[in-house]
Design an enzyme around this catalytic site. Structure first.
Site, PDB file in Angstrom:
ATOM      1  N   THR A 304       0.851  -1.194   0.000  1.00  0.00           N
ATOM      2  CA  THR A 304       0.000   0.000   0.000  1.00  0.00           C
ATOM      3  C   THR A 304       0.884   1.241   0.000  1.00  0.00           C
ATOM      4  O   THR A 304       1.863   1.325   0.735  1.00  0.00           O
ATOM      5  CB  THR A 304      -0.927   0.023   1.227  1.00  0.00           C
ATOM      6  OG1 THR A 304      -1.781  -1.117   1.202  1.00  0.00           O
ATOM      7  CG2 THR A 304      -1.791   1.272   1.231  1.00  0.00           C
ATOM      8  N   PHE A 306       1.241   5.232   0.710  1.00  0.00           N
ATOM      9  CA  PHE A 306       0.675   6.280   1.544  1.00  0.00           C
ATOM     10  C   PHE A 306       1.288   7.626   1.161  1.00  0.00           C
ATOM     11  O   PHE A 306       2.458   7.696   0.780  1.00  0.00           O
ATOM     12  CB  PHE A 306       0.960   6.012   3.025  1.00  0.00           C
ATOM     13  CG  PHE A 306       0.272   4.797   3.591  1.00  0.00           C
ATOM     14  CD1 PHE A 306      -0.870   4.918   4.358  1.00  0.00           C
ATOM     15  CD2 PHE A 306       0.780   3.525   3.354  1.00  0.00           C
ATOM     16  CE1 PHE A 306      -1.500   3.807   4.884  1.00  0.00           C
ATOM     17  CE2 PHE A 306       0.158   2.398   3.878  1.00  0.00           C
ATOM     18  CZ  PHE A 306      -0.993   2.544   4.642  1.00  0.00           C
TER      19      PHE A 306
END
Length: 432
Positions: A304, A306
């Site tokens: 992921t 960010f």
């Protein structure tokens, strides 16, 4: 080719004035006196092992959890609204004054009381917090976003928020100094909500960090996998572990929960011996759960990305790899044909694009074209988000955006920031 147009100039005077306006609201005023804002959380008191805290109110108050009901403020501020308008919308006022009342605490049987969670009508700027950097993230302690905040800003004070919008507001209201929020996952794709919030709010991207997602199956101590009748977690986590869950808990019902770590917390708080959660190993440690299975994600390459957000932009440099993020909308009646011209502006200057994302144009979602001989044509209008590998300190990036501006009705630089150049690893996020 000319340099970037004045639309991209940095108005230092206006930024200083905005910062002074916000700083003046950093204390709450009750009967003319300054008192610090105290955060508390309404919940039954119970204990977690491993030193998390003697009660839920204790450790959540120390983390300054921010809760919200964003529905009431969804339509309060426009995309082009100033920060002062956003403060008014957050606190639910139309007269421009900021309500800095405190959340009352109750007591029952001499124990810490049941206190309502902070809503975004209660978001009041906290007093000065010294030199410790405060970083807002979405979720509860043990969430992957907390790990991202720790990687982005080591030794910082993490501030959990119940929704993405609250994390943006926390930075704007000086409750937090930074926010670290996810924008895309290698398996689940883009997180559209945060792209929309980037356009609605006026924070700047100052960095990025990538976290490998390492899922575990968690349950109360002593519970066996064959006793599990229900598995709860965030929908994306459940989708990313579907194959493993079918093998480990073939008879269990799968139920969506709003957050991975919150699912683990829910099991611990309610002593659910028939329920398991998909969450991180850190969540197991925090909430006293055992790990039934480790690394249950179906794809090891689950990462992921960010973004690190701040009130002020950083100064672009050329001594290390930089990435720049922009958002734009096509000129009226030009439609998506403009996208080809925009891409050409970057290709001509040998600038690599790393991300293209389209979202509905909120001000003008549909363009209607009357054709008397055929009928009415309806075209969807979009705003486009683009990431490219170049610093705004480079002339080629400035010239590319100057050309892009000729084809667009709206163009905004969301940030020019260092790329995440950390070594690639698929270890659990807390070990990275």
């Amino acid at each position: 080719m000319q340099a970037v147009s004045p639309a991209f100039s940095f108005d230092l005077k206006s930024v200083i004035q905005t910062n002074l306006t916000v700083k003046n609201a950093r204390y709450s005023h009750v009967n003319g006196k300054r008192v610090p804002v105290r955060c508390s959380y309404r919940s039954e008191s119970f204990s977690f092992p491993n030193g998390v805290g003697s009660s839920r109110a204790d450790w959540q108050s120390s983390c300054a959890i921010l809760a919200s009901k964003v529905a009431s403020a969804e339509n309060s501020s426009s995309i082009t609204g100033g920060l002062a308008d956003q403060i008014t919308a957050v606190n639910g006022h139309t007269n421009g004054s900021v309500n800095l009342s405190l959340v009352p605490s109750d007591t029952k049987n001499g124990k810490p009381g049941l206190v309502q969670p902070l809503t975004n009508t209660d978001l009041s700027p906290a007093p000065s917090h010294g030199s410790t950097l405060r970083v807002a993230y979405q979720g509860v302690p043990g969430a992957y976003s907390e790990a991202a905040a720790g990687k982005a800003y080591p030794n910082s004070e993490a501030i959990p928020c119940d929704q993405f919008d609250v994390a943006f507001q926390a930075v704007e209201l000086w409750i937090a100094d930074r926010a670290v929020l996810p924008v895309e996952n290698s398996l689940g794709g883009s997180i559209h909500r945060n792209y929309d919030l980037l356009l609605r709010h006026r924070l700047h991207i100052v960095g990025e960090v990538q976290i490998p997602v390492h899922h575990c199956l968690l349950a109360l101590p002593g519970v066996r996998a064959d006793c599990i009748t229900r598995v709860i977690s965030h929908p994306q986590a459940l989708a990313q572990t579907e194959g493993s869950l079918n093998k480990l808990t073939p008879r269990a019902a799968i139920e969506a929960f709003h957050d991975t770590a919150a699912a683990a917390e829910y099991i611990a708080a309610n002593n659910l011996r028939d329920t398991a959660a998909v969450a991180s190993a850190r969540a197991a440690e925090l909430y006293g759960l055992q790990i039934l299975a480790d690394g249950i994600q179906d794809d090891a390459g689950n990462v992921t990305r960010f973004l690190m957000l701040a009130r002020d932009p950083i100064i672009p440099r050329t001594d290390r790899p930089f990435k720049t993020s922009i958002v734009f909308a096509a000129q009226e009646h030009q439609g998506t044909s403009v996208l080809f011209k925009v891409l050409s502006a970057f290709a001509f200057r040998n600038i690599s694009l790393t991300k293209i994302e389209s979202r509905p144009h909120h001000n003008c979602p549909v363009r209607v074209v009357e054709d008397g001989s055929v009928g009415t044509k309806k075209h969807f209008e979009y705003t486009f988000y683009v990431d490219f590998e170049a610093s705004m300190a480079e002339a080629r990036a400035q010239n590319a955006l100057a050309e892009v501006q000729e084809y667009t009705s709206f163009l905004r630089v969301l940030g020019s920031y260092p790329m995440d150049m950390s070594p690639w690893s698929t270890l659990p996020s807390e070990d990275v």
